[in-house]
Write an enzyme that holds these catalytic residues in place. Structure first.
Site, PDB file in Angstrom:
ATOM      1  N   TRP A 178      -5.053   3.227  11.716  1.00  0.00           N
ATOM      2  CA  TRP A 178      -4.826   2.981  10.384  1.00  0.00           C
ATOM      3  C   TRP A 178      -5.150   4.009   9.607  1.00  0.00           C
ATOM      4  O   TRP A 178      -6.561   4.393   9.679  1.00  0.00           O
ATOM      5  CB  TRP A 178      -5.567   1.854   9.892  1.00  0.00           C
TER       6      TRP A 178
ATOM      7  N   GLU B 254      -5.273  -2.195  13.890  1.00  0.00           N
ATOM      8  CA  GLU B 254      -5.669  -1.204  13.089  1.00  0.00           C
ATOM      9  C   GLU B 254      -7.054  -0.798  13.573  1.00  0.00           C
ATOM     10  O   GLU B 254      -7.829  -1.699  13.863  1.00  0.00           O
ATOM     11  CB  GLU B 254      -5.993  -1.977  11.567  1.00  0.00           C
TER      12      GLU B 254
ATOM     13  N   GLU C 150      -5.594   2.028  -1.501  1.00  0.00           N
ATOM     14  CA  GLU C 150      -6.685   1.412  -0.771  1.00  0.00           C
ATOM     15  C   GLU C 150      -7.324   0.147  -1.395  1.00  0.00           C
ATOM     16  O   GLU C 150      -8.305  -0.051  -1.755  1.00  0.00           O
ATOM     17  CB  GLU C 150      -7.559   2.238  -0.218  1.00  0.00           C
ATOM     18  N   TRP C 151      -6.178  -0.644  -1.948  1.00  0.00           N
ATOM     19  CA  TRP C 151      -6.597  -1.974  -2.585  1.00  0.00           C
ATOM     20  C   TRP C 151      -7.576  -1.534  -3.715  1.00  0.00           C
ATOM     21  O   TRP C 151      -7.121  -0.877  -4.632  1.00  0.00           O
ATOM     22  CB  TRP C 151      -7.086  -3.031  -1.678  1.00  0.00           C
TER      23      TRP C 151
ATOM     24  N   ASN D 202      -1.710 -10.586   8.343  1.00  0.00           N
ATOM     25  CA  ASN D 202      -2.937  -9.912   8.395  1.00  0.00           C
ATOM     26  C   ASN D 202      -4.270 -10.185   7.830  1.00  0.00           C
ATOM     27  O   ASN D 202      -4.278 -10.630   6.490  1.00  0.00           O
ATOM     28  CB  ASN D 202      -2.494  -8.570   7.676  1.00  0.00           C
ATOM     29  N   GLU D 203      -5.215 -10.342   8.777  1.00  0.00           N
ATOM     30  CA  GLU D 203      -6.678 -10.681   8.290  1.00  0.00           C
ATOM     31  C   GLU D 203      -6.803 -11.740   7.487  1.00  0.00           C
ATOM     32  O   GLU D 203      -7.213 -11.647   6.303  1.00  0.00           O
ATOM     33  CB  GLU D 203      -7.177  -9.224   7.370  1.00  0.00           C
TER      34      GLU D 203
ATOM     35  N   ARG E 206       3.904   0.074  12.789  1.00  0.00           N
ATOM     36  CA  ARG E 206       3.370  -1.121  12.368  1.00  0.00           C
ATOM     37  C   ARG E 206       3.717  -1.192  11.022  1.00  0.00           C
ATOM     38  O   ARG E 206       2.922  -0.341   9.998  1.00  0.00           O
ATOM     39  CB  ARG E 206       2.017  -1.672  12.784  1.00  0.00           C
TER      40      ARG E 206
ATOM     41  N   TYR F 250     -12.979  -1.719  12.442  1.00  0.00           N
ATOM     42  CA  TYR F 250     -13.198  -0.639  11.860  1.00  0.00           C
ATOM     43  C   TYR F 250     -14.625   0.059  12.142  1.00  0.00           C
ATOM     44  O   TYR F 250     -14.983   1.172  12.222  1.00  0.00           O
ATOM     45  CB  TYR F 250     -13.340  -0.486  10.222  1.00  0.00           C
TER      46      TYR F 250
ATOM     47  N   ASN G 113      -7.809  -6.057  14.379  1.00  0.00           N
ATOM     48  CA  ASN G 113      -8.052  -4.833  13.455  1.00  0.00           C
ATOM     49  C   ASN G 113      -9.573  -4.855  13.410  1.00  0.00           C
ATOM     50  O   ASN G 113     -10.385  -5.733  13.120  1.00  0.00           O
ATOM     51  CB  ASN G 113      -7.762  -5.414  11.980  1.00  0.00           C
TER      52      ASN G 113
ATOM     53  N   GLN H  56       0.793  -1.084   0.053  1.00  0.00           N
ATOM     54  CA  GLN H  56      -0.031   0.130  -0.195  1.00  0.00           C
ATOM     55  C   GLN H  56       0.903   1.208   0.089  1.00  0.00           C
ATOM     56  O   GLN H  56       0.236   2.231  -0.392  1.00  0.00           O
ATOM     57  CB  GLN H  56      -0.816  -0.143   1.285  1.00  0.00           C
TER      58      GLN H  56
ATOM     59  N   HIS I 203       0.888  -9.207   4.551  1.00  0.00           N
ATOM     60  CA  HIS I 203      -0.189  -8.536   4.297  1.00  0.00           C
ATOM     61  C   HIS I 203      -0.643  -8.461   3.030  1.00  0.00           C
ATOM     62  O   HIS I 203      -0.620  -7.410   2.381  1.00  0.00           O
ATOM     63  CB  HIS I 203       0.098  -6.877   4.871  1.00  0.00           C
TER      64      HIS I 203
HETATM   65  C1  GBH Z   1      -7.894  -3.383   6.552  1.00  0.00           C
HETATM   66  O1  GBH Z   1      -9.138  -4.245   6.321  1.00  0.00           O
HETATM   67  C2  GBH Z   1      -6.742  -3.644   5.639  1.00  0.00           C
HETATM   68  O2  GBH Z   1      -5.752  -4.513   6.574  1.00  0.00           O
HETATM   69  C3  GBH Z   1      -6.078  -2.487   5.261  1.00  0.00           C
HETATM   70  O3  GBH Z   1      -4.849  -2.872   4.509  1.00  0.00           O
HETATM   71  C4  GBH Z   1      -6.941  -1.614   4.841  1.00  0.00           C
HETATM   72  O4  GBH Z   1      -6.064  -0.606   4.187  1.00  0.00           O
HETATM   73  C5  GBH Z   1      -7.924  -1.083   5.577  1.00  0.00           C
HETATM   74  O5  GBH Z   1      -8.728  -2.065   6.478  1.00  0.00           O
HETATM   75  C6  GBH Z   1      -8.742  -0.213   5.245  1.00  0.00           C
HETATM   76  O6  GBH Z   1      -9.852  -0.751   4.371  1.00  0.00           O
HETATM   77  O7  GBH Z   1     -18.402  -5.563   1.931  1.00  0.00           O
HETATM   78  O8  GBH Z   1     -17.312  -7.784   1.283  1.00  0.00           O
HETATM   79  O9  GBH Z   1     -16.429  -5.725   0.565  1.00  0.00           O
HETATM   80  C7  GBH Z   1     -10.348  -3.916   6.881  1.00  0.00           C
HETATM   81  C8  GBH Z   1     -11.154  -5.159   6.763  1.00  0.00           C
HETATM   82  C9  GBH Z   1     -12.915  -6.154   5.615  1.00  0.00           C
HETATM   83  C10 GBH Z   1     -12.978  -3.970   5.743  1.00  0.00           C
HETATM   84  C11 GBH Z   1     -13.737  -6.270   4.546  1.00  0.00           C
HETATM   85  C12 GBH Z   1     -14.104  -3.910   4.715  1.00  0.00           C
HETATM   86  C13 GBH Z   1     -15.650  -4.937   3.421  1.00  0.00           C
HETATM   87  C14 GBH Z   1     -16.227  -6.490   3.195  1.00  0.00           C
HETATM   88  N1  GBH Z   1     -11.933  -4.889   5.642  1.00  0.00           N
HETATM   89  N2  GBH Z   1     -14.791  -5.108   4.707  1.00  0.00           N
HETATM   90  S1  GBH Z   1     -17.038  -6.432   1.672  1.00  0.00           S
END
Ligand code: GBH
Length: 493
Positions: free
Chosen positions: A424, A374, A431-432, A168-169, A76, A310, A308, A19, A122
């Site tokens: 985070w 996060e 952002e992926w 990670n995740e 991190r 949110y 992590n 990222q 990650h």
């Molecule tokens: C994190 O994931 C990541 O570790 C990080 O790299 C990233 O930048 C950050 O969050 C911000 O996004 O509705 O099926 O699309 C967060 C966990 C799990 C959050 C999936 C968004 C959406 C699922 N993510 N979720 S979906």
């Protein structure tokens, strides 16, 4: 006077290699699945890739200087596997230049008084391993290669790194990469998305491989490195609080099912030694089983709970989305009101009470010390604002203020053993699948110039932790030694 957090409370900011680093070909780096995936048409919202990102491979010194200016205790970051082993495998060449880059980063952080908190994986699997044997779909091969990579990292960096995260995740690795197909490698049963993949089976197979790879790397660390390096090692899981939409028994059960799939899928094996019974019930033999040896390896394979999180979702029964536990997620309460302030991402609203509830849920269920690795917020339309306006990120400040207050309550009123907190993210970054339009940073990055501008939320956090963490040796604090070296009351570390 409000109670403070203990002086050894670790707080810092977080990033991930793909990222922020850019420089995909520098110094012999090999490609990862995210290089390949982000270069395919239509995979990222703005069509952009991590080729440049925040240019942090080249701007390392500047980034460290800013972290130092913020006064974070910890940073991190993740290691790009294909920088240190370009082809990834246990018989493939090691890339000394890649190793030197991370080694220098670690040295410079330590010189700046910043504790490195390092993620091994990650999401950026070396592309060669995906091509060679299907990556995470091939448990025996990938476990052996991951352990070899982990060994290299412990050998070269473990003299200085005392906090390790294996993965990670894993939910995102499995579901988004092999179920929904929205993250690399983008496999899915949906043929409009991917020419290959089986969303009914692959995510569960991949999840199993990741758990075994994690546990194998931890065993290696404990057997061969821990006694002289004295660090701690664990896994970090994504997981948002799931609350019943109303107080019916159906909603209460549905919320537990949501938690079972979002969190229990990985946390139950790692901390309790088995998959959640609910998952076995709806997946049957599509969910792999642990061999007796694996079960022994996996149970207890994390020194702490890496969290992590949110947001919080309200849960109702119904729907057929297996990846959510066949329940429905919403932010809309029965009375039609919204749970909190909407972020730029559809999936994210503020709700500090949910953050506190999740800390309590995890503490009560797993009894492990928790590091929040996060937690963050993307302000709606921040990308379209003039710089001065973007820097006044009131919604993000509200988010952090609410969650910081909640974490103090979790520690002092609820008795949760919380050891650290990592907003985070340090910087706006790639952002992926959302590309660069979603900004999670507490530091604004002007991608045209790569100049960094602290947002007000960065200063909010800096001041909040200055005011709410005891200074070392301040009176009234028990002088017990904590991790990485010391024993803790529950004996886990
Ligand atoms: C994190 O994931 C990541 O570790 C990080 O790299 C990233 O930048 C950050 O969050 C911000 O996004 O509705 O099926 O699309 C967060 C966990 C799990 C959050 C999936 C968004 C959406 C699922 N993510 N979720 S979906």
């Amino acid at each position: 006077m409000a109670q403070k957090l203990p002086s050894d409370f670790l707080w810092g900011m977080a990033t991930a290699s793909y990222q922020i680093e850019g420089s995909p070909d520098a110094d012999g780096r090999g490609p990862s699945i995210w290089d390949t995936f982000s270069h395919l048409p239509g995979k990222t919202l703005d069509g952009l890739t991590g080729d440049i990102a925040t240019d942090s491979y080249r701007l390392r010194d500047q980034d460290i200087a800013l972290l130092k200016q913020y006064g974070v205790k910890s940073y991190r970051f993740s290691i790009s596997w294909s920088r240190v082993i370009p082809l990834g495998g246990r018989n493939d060449p090691i890339n000394e230049k890649g190793i030197k880059w991370y080694s220098d980063l670690i040295d410079e952080l330590l010189e700046a008084g910043i504790v490195p908190f390092v993620t091994l994986y990650h999401w950026d699997l070396p592309q060669a391993l995906h091509d060679r044997y299907g990556g995470w779909l091939n448990k025996d091969e990938i476990v052996a290669d991951f352990v070899n990579y982990a060994r290299l990292c412990f050998e070269r960096f473990g003299d200085r790194v005392k906090y390790w995260l294996t993965f990670n995740e894993p939910w995102c690795i499995s579901i988004l990469g092999y179920g929904r197909g929205v993250f690399a490698p983008g496999r899915s049963s949906d043929r409009t998305r991917s020419p290959e993949g089986d969303s009914r089976t692959e995510p569960w197979i991949v999840g199993h491989s990741v758990i075994v790879a994690h546990a194998s790397a931890v065993k290696l660390y404990r057997d061969e490195f821990k006694s002289r390096q004295h660090g701690v090692i664990g896994i970090t899981l994504n997981g948002d609080m799931a609350l019943p939409w109303d107080d019916s028994e159906e909603c209460r059960q549905a919320a537990q099912h949501a938690l079972d799939v979002a969190i229990g899928w990985f946390a139950d094996p790692v901390y309790l030694g088995h998959y959640p019974p609910f998952m076995r019930q709806f997946l049957g033999d599509r969910l792999p089983t642990f061999t007796p040896e694996e079960e022994k390896l996996v149970k207890g394979s994390s020194d702490f709970y890496g969290m992590n999180t949110y947001t919080t979702n309200l849960i109702r029964p119904g729907g057929d989305d297996e990846f959510q536990g066949n329940v429905q997620y919403t932010f809309t309460r029965p009375d039609g009101s919204q749970l909190g302030t909407q972020a730029h991402c559809a999936w994210l609203q503020t709700y500090p009470e949910g953050f506190r509830a999740l800390l309590n849920y995890l503490w009560n269920r797993y009894h492990m010390p928790i590091y929040v690795t996060e937690n963050g917020f993307a302000v709606k339309n921040e990308n379209n604002m003039p710089l001065e306006q973007a820097l006044k990120d009131t919604d993000r400040i509200e988010y952090f203020k609410g969650n910081c207050e909640a974490l103090v309550k979790a520690v002092h009123e609820d008795g949760v053993d919380l050891r650290g907190y990592f907003p985070w993210s340090f910087l706006d970054n790639f952002e992926w699948a959302d590309g660069y339009q979603t900004r999670f940073g507490v530091t604004y990055v002007d991608y045209a110039t790569q100049k960094r501008y602290p947002k007000e939320s960065a200063w909010f956090l800096v001041n909040w932790f200055k005011e709410n963490v005891n200074s070392p040796k301040s009176s009234g604090e028990p002088r017990t030694s904590r991790i990485p070296n010391g024993a803790v009351p529950n004996g886990h570390i």
